[in-house]
Design a protein around this motif. Structure first.
Motif, mmCIF file in Angstrom:
data_model
loop_
_atom_site.group_PDB
_atom_site.id
_atom_site.type_symbol
_atom_site.label_atom_id
_atom_site.label_comp_id
_atom_site.label_asym_id
_atom_site.label_seq_id
_atom_site.Cartn_x
_atom_site.Cartn_y
_atom_site.Cartn_z
ATOM 1 N N PRO A 13 37.938 35.346 41.688
ATOM 2 C CA PRO A 13 39.157 35.093 42.460
ATOM 3 C C PRO A 13 39.575 33.622 42.498
ATOM 4 N N ARG A 14 38.791 32.735 41.878
ATOM 5 C CA ARG A 14 39.137 31.315 41.870
ATOM 6 C C ARG A 14 40.344 31.056 40.950
ATOM 7 N N PRO A 15 41.109 29.982 41.206
ATOM 8 C CA PRO A 15 42.296 29.710 40.368
ATOM 9 C C PRO A 15 41.961 29.322 38.936
ATOM 10 N N TYR A 16 40.738 28.813 38.699
ATOM 11 C CA TYR A 16 40.316 28.505 37.338
ATOM 12 C C TYR A 16 38.794 28.505 37.295
ATOM 13 N N ASN A 17 38.251 28.440 36.085
ATOM 14 C CA ASN A 17 36.807 28.589 35.896
ATOM 15 C C ASN A 17 36.170 27.227 35.637
ATOM 16 N N GLU A 231 37.932 39.131 46.515
ATOM 17 C CA GLU A 231 38.800 38.257 47.304
ATOM 18 C C GLU A 231 38.149 36.924 47.638
ATOM 19 N N ARG A 232 36.864 36.929 47.971
ATOM 20 C CA ARG A 232 36.211 35.691 48.417
ATOM 21 C C ARG A 232 34.950 35.464 47.596
ATOM 22 N N GLY A 233 35.133 35.138 46.350
ATOM 23 C CA GLY A 233 33.990 34.927 45.475
ATOM 24 C C GLY A 233 34.124 33.644 44.685
ATOM 25 N N ASP A 234 33.269 33.519 43.701
ATOM 26 C CA ASP A 234 33.187 32.311 42.885
ATOM 27 C C ASP A 234 33.321 32.710 41.421
#
Length: 303
Positions: A13-17, A231-234
């Motif tokens: 769910p992060r905007p980029y890796n 939703e709330r991960g890495d």
């Protein structure tokens, strides 16, 4: 050497890796490395890319066909990544240093060597049992070791993802070199970021990696971690290694016929952000920055 290996990374769910991972092998040695750029600091992806690039470049130069001292290789070059991050921070007058965790492993002559800084982990399984797991350099692990919290509190503690050692921090990193582990035919080794183990328990990881295909096992593991972390991960990244060729897999790598001076390196493709313009540095900027640092260090004979 004969082995089967598979790596992959999910943005989650992060905007980029900001995760980076790679493996490299010669006729007699194998390197695996996973770095998790720390999202609370600017340019974590720079630090992570620098980590995997530095480690694989050094391996390609020195493992011809084996390393003179695998343990020293790991600790020296992990420390070197920290020093290089410090250099780029000063040269570019950055307000804060890019930071990353790292876990790296060497397999040579059937022996597994591992070193890490931060909370990216290595697991070693045999016949469905966990033989060894690295200990996180985290606030929660430290609290548990001192008897201040119970094991059941670790997964829900508000500081569960805060680390006290990393590359690029204000203080020199604590680099832990694990005891050497012998690998037997059929053993499985997993290197992963906290986006994986934070979503999936060690017991679940053990069961998911117990299938016959390491590529299928790692894919299932990442699928499950991604489903839990919608939703709330890495970012979630993992490299799985199955030692030997117990199952006579078509995907198994054999280095028996490799030339003595040859190496092969596989970098995991980077997940591109949907809106790269929103980042301070593009992927091209990162690669260019790393190339400049490495060239400068070669001139000073530090690499």
């Amino acid at each position: 050497m004969k082995f089967t290996i598979f790596q992959n990374s999910r943005q989650g769910p992060r905007p980029y890796n900001q995760d980076r991972l790679a493996y490299s092998y010669s006729k007699d040695a194998l390197l695996l490395v996973v770095a998790d750029g720390m999202g609370g600091y600017r340019h974590g992806e720079v630090a992570a890319q620098l980590a995997v690039t530095t480690m694989t470049d050094a391996f390609q130069r020195l493992a011809l066909p084996a390393l003179a001292n695998p343990a020293k290789f790991l600790t020296d070059h992990i420390q070197q990544v920290h020093d290089m991050i410090d250099q780029i921070t000063q040269e570019r007058e950055m307000l804060e240093a890019p930071r990353t965790t790292i876990v790296a492993a060497i397999v040579q002559r059937g022996i597994l060597y591992c070193a890490h800084a931060g909370d990216s982990r290595l697991y070693h399984f045999r016949d469905g049992h966990l033989l060894y797991r690295t200990e996180d350099h985290s606030v929660v692990q430290s609290l548990y070791n001192r008897g201040m919290i119970d094991k059941s509190d670790m997964s829900t503690h508000p500081y569960r993802h805060k680390v006290y050692s990393c590359l690029g921090g204000d203080v020199p990193p604590k680099i832990t070199l694990s005891d050497r582990q012998e690998l037997l035919e059929g053993d499985t080794v997993l290197l992963c970021t906290d986006g994986v183990w934070g979503a999936i328990s060690d017991d679940q990881i053990k069961h998911m990696l117990n299938g016959p295909s390491i590529s299928d096992n790692v894919t299932i593991l990442l699928d499950e971690a991604e489903a839990v972390s919608q939703e709330r991960g890495d970012n979630m990244s993992a490299i799985g290694l199955q030692w030997g060729d117990k199952l006579h897999s078509n995907l198994a790598v054999s280095t028996i016929t490799m030339p003595l001076g040859a190496t092969t390196t596989i970098m995991n493709p980077i997940t591109r952000p949907d809106h790269p313009a929103s980042l301070d540095l593009s992927d091209d900027d990162i690669e260019r920055t790393i190339a400049e640092i490495q060239q400068a260090l070669r001139k000073s004979k530090r690499v």
